[in-house]
Design an enzyme around this catalytic site. Structure first.
Site, PDB file in Angstrom:
ATOM      1  N   HIS A  30      -7.165   4.512   1.865  1.00 17.54           N
ATOM      2  CA  HIS A  30      -6.619   4.250   0.525  1.00 17.54           C
ATOM      3  C   HIS A  30      -6.835   5.419  -0.424  1.00 17.54           C
ATOM      4  CE1 HIS A  30      -5.548   0.082   1.342  1.00 17.54           C
ATOM      5  NE2 HIS A  30      -6.626   0.084   2.120  1.00 17.54           N
ATOM      6  N   GLU A  57     -15.827   3.669   3.729  1.00 18.04           N
ATOM      7  CA  GLU A  57     -14.485   3.957   3.226  1.00 18.04           C
ATOM      8  C   GLU A  57     -14.666   4.844   1.993  1.00 18.04           C
ATOM      9  OE1 GLU A  57     -12.099   0.360   2.682  1.00 18.04           O
ATOM     10  OE2 GLU A  57     -13.188  -0.583   4.314  1.00 18.04           O
ATOM     11  N   HIS A  79     -14.191  -1.550   6.604  1.00 17.26           N
ATOM     12  CA  HIS A  79     -13.013  -2.173   7.211  1.00 17.26           C
ATOM     13  C   HIS A  79     -13.283  -2.669   8.638  1.00 17.26           C
ATOM     14  CE1 HIS A  79      -8.821  -2.357   8.743  1.00 17.26           C
ATOM     15  NE2 HIS A  79      -8.522  -2.591   7.471  1.00 17.26           N
ATOM     16  N   LYS A  84      -0.056   4.154   4.578  1.00 16.85           N
ATOM     17  CA  LYS A  84      -0.182   3.664   3.198  1.00 16.85           C
ATOM     18  C   LYS A  84       0.551   4.608   2.245  1.00 16.85           C
ATOM     19  CE  LYS A  84      -3.637   0.569   4.584  1.00 16.85           C
ATOM     20  NZ  LYS A  84      -4.927   0.405   5.199  1.00 16.85           N
ATOM     21  N   ASP A 117     -13.509   6.925   5.872  1.00 18.68           N
ATOM     22  CA  ASP A 117     -12.190   6.341   6.090  1.00 18.68           C
ATOM     23  C   ASP A 117     -11.425   6.413   4.767  1.00 18.68           C
ATOM     24  OD1 ASP A 117     -10.014   4.593   6.231  1.00 18.68           O
ATOM     25  OD2 ASP A 117     -11.029   3.206   7.589  1.00 18.68           O
ATOM     26  N   SER A 166     -10.907  -0.911   0.351  1.00 12.88           N
ATOM     27  CA  SER A 166      -9.567  -1.486   0.412  1.00 12.88           C
ATOM     28  C   SER A 166      -9.413  -2.783  -0.366  1.00 12.88           C
ATOM     29  CB  SER A 166      -9.167  -1.706   1.870  1.00 12.88           C
ATOM     30  OG  SER A 166     -10.083  -2.565   2.518  1.00 12.88           O
ATOM     31  N   ASN A 182       0.821  -1.211   0.000  1.00 13.53           N
ATOM     32  CA  ASN A 182       0.000   0.000   0.000  1.00 13.53           C
ATOM     33  C   ASN A 182       0.858   1.266   0.000  1.00 13.53           C
ATOM     34  OD1 ASN A 182      -2.374  -1.567   0.230  1.00 13.53           O
ATOM     35  ND2 ASN A 182      -2.036  -1.758   2.427  1.00 13.53           N
TER      36      ASN A 182
END
Ligand SMILES: *Cc1c(COP(=O)(O)O)cnc(C)c1O
Length: 373
Positions: free
Chosen positions: A210, A178, A134, A230, A207, A182, A48
């Protein structure tokens, strides 16, 4: 009652019988996107570190300087004596990046989510979470004691119907999602969820683990959470929010209060990496372009982020596919239940700014040749 040892043994056997026993493999990271596992050098499509910043000379230099100036550890919780001056710079930078009044840096993204959600939500409250949210968002929700309901993935209509049915029976309500998922690499309908939240006197937590530095999904969500581990290539988690909410969290988030502050070098590395991201936006563009080159070569739907899943279904099939790529010199880690729902085991490819066009083409050729699609 059976002794602890035999309970552990029998649970472990059950995991093994399902073919789901995992182990942690020693992985050396010599740089340039390569890893060495079991003596074999592999080009990694499983990191990541999207922009390769964990290996960037400026970032390393900043970390080394911080060690020389402050030493290796922080010595205490942030609320006691561990609050290095670098925290202030880092939090101001993150708040400016996210357009928020304030920011708090936690020990990790996991600690940020469990600490924030458990501090804000109570037993009489309601949390609505995307089905694929997540694990640490769900752990935070469980820890809070609030009622947790899930809506089908990226389904704002389903979220609306849950709000209509349940919102009024609870004191406060929080939607969690998110921004970039992810394990799937797709993007949440953040704008829509934000409007929904506003209409229903509800807060939104996004979130962006990523997203930061790779895919910009602008949100005005009340809680913009993310990680520094990440694309930032360092370690730590953050929550960008209003001044009052941040002050409340500083006083109530247990994962912040009762855990030692991050090492100074980690903070310095994050600051240097965020500076690089801002000064060179071509880095982020390259990670996404690489993912899109791959999806175009394989006729897959165009990548929306540097994460591209190749969903193969069965666990055995996915393990074999990963082995085949490993023999060809590529690391594409198999993702299986419980990380993803049963029947959706996949190879999860993450593309970075460091990957070369030729490598992506070779990878795609092997996938085609071996019939892994
Ligand atoms: C990685 C990740 C986290 C946890 O962040 P860490 O800093 O690794 O603890 C939280 N949420 C999502 C969506 C993630 O992918």
């Amino acid at each position: 009652m059976a002794p602890m040892h035999s309970i552990i043994d029998s649970h472990l056997q059950q995991i093994e019988q399902k073919g789901r026993l995992r182990s942690i493999t020693c992985t050396d990271q010599p740089g340039n996107g390569y890893v060495i596992r079991n003596g074999q050098k592999l080009l990694s499509f499983s990191s990541n570190d999207y922009l390769g910043l964990s290996q960037h000379p400026n970032v390393k230099e900043a970390a080394i300087r911080a060690i020389e100036q402050y030493g290796t550890g922080s010595g205490a919780s942030r609320l006691i004596t561990g609050n290095n001056p670098l925290y202030d710079t880092l939090e101001k930078t993150l708040a400016a990046t996210k357009g928020s009044e304030d920011c708090i840096v936690f020990g990790s993204g996991y600690l940020a989510n469990i600490g924030t959600i458990a501090a804000l939500m109570k037993k009489t409250d309601l949390i609505l979470a995307d089905k694929l949210a997540h694990a640490c968002l769900l752990d935070g929700a469980r820890l809070s004691g609030a009622t947790l309901l899930r809506f089908s993935h990226n389904d704002a209509a389903k979220c609306t119907s849950l709000l209509k049915k349940h919102r009024n029976h609870h004191t406060n309500c929080l939607i969690v999602t998110e921004t970039v998922f992810s394990m799937d690499g797709d993007l949440a309908p953040v704008q829509e969820l934000h409007e929904l939240a506003t209409q229903h006197d509800t807060w939104l937590l996004t979130d962006d683990a990523h997203g930061l530095g790779v895919v910009t999904t602008t949100t005005k969500s009340h809680l913009q959470m993310g990680t520094l581990s990440k694309a930032v290539g360092s370690y730590g988690g953050y929550v960008c929010t209003s001044k009052a909410t941040a002050d409340y969290l500083r006083n109530t988030a247990r994962s912040l209060i009762y855990s030692t502050a991050l090492p100074p070098a980690t903070l310095a590395a994050s600051i240097a990496a965020l500076e690089l991201m801002q000064s060179d936006t071509s880095l982020a563009a390259r990670a996404l372009e690489n993912a899109r080159h791959f999806t175009a070569l394989l006729n897959l739907p165009q990548a929306q982020s540097p994460i591209v899943p190749l969903v193969l279904g069965g666990e055995e099939k996915t393990l074999l596919a990963s082995k085949t790529l490993e023999q060809a010199g590529f690391l594409a880690w198999p993702i299986r239940p419980p990380t993803v729902p049963s029947g959706t085991s996949r190879l999860r490819f993450t593309f970075s700014a460091l990957h070369k066009t030729q490598d992506i083409e070779t990878l795609a050729d092997i996938i085609k040749r071996e019939g892994l699609l």
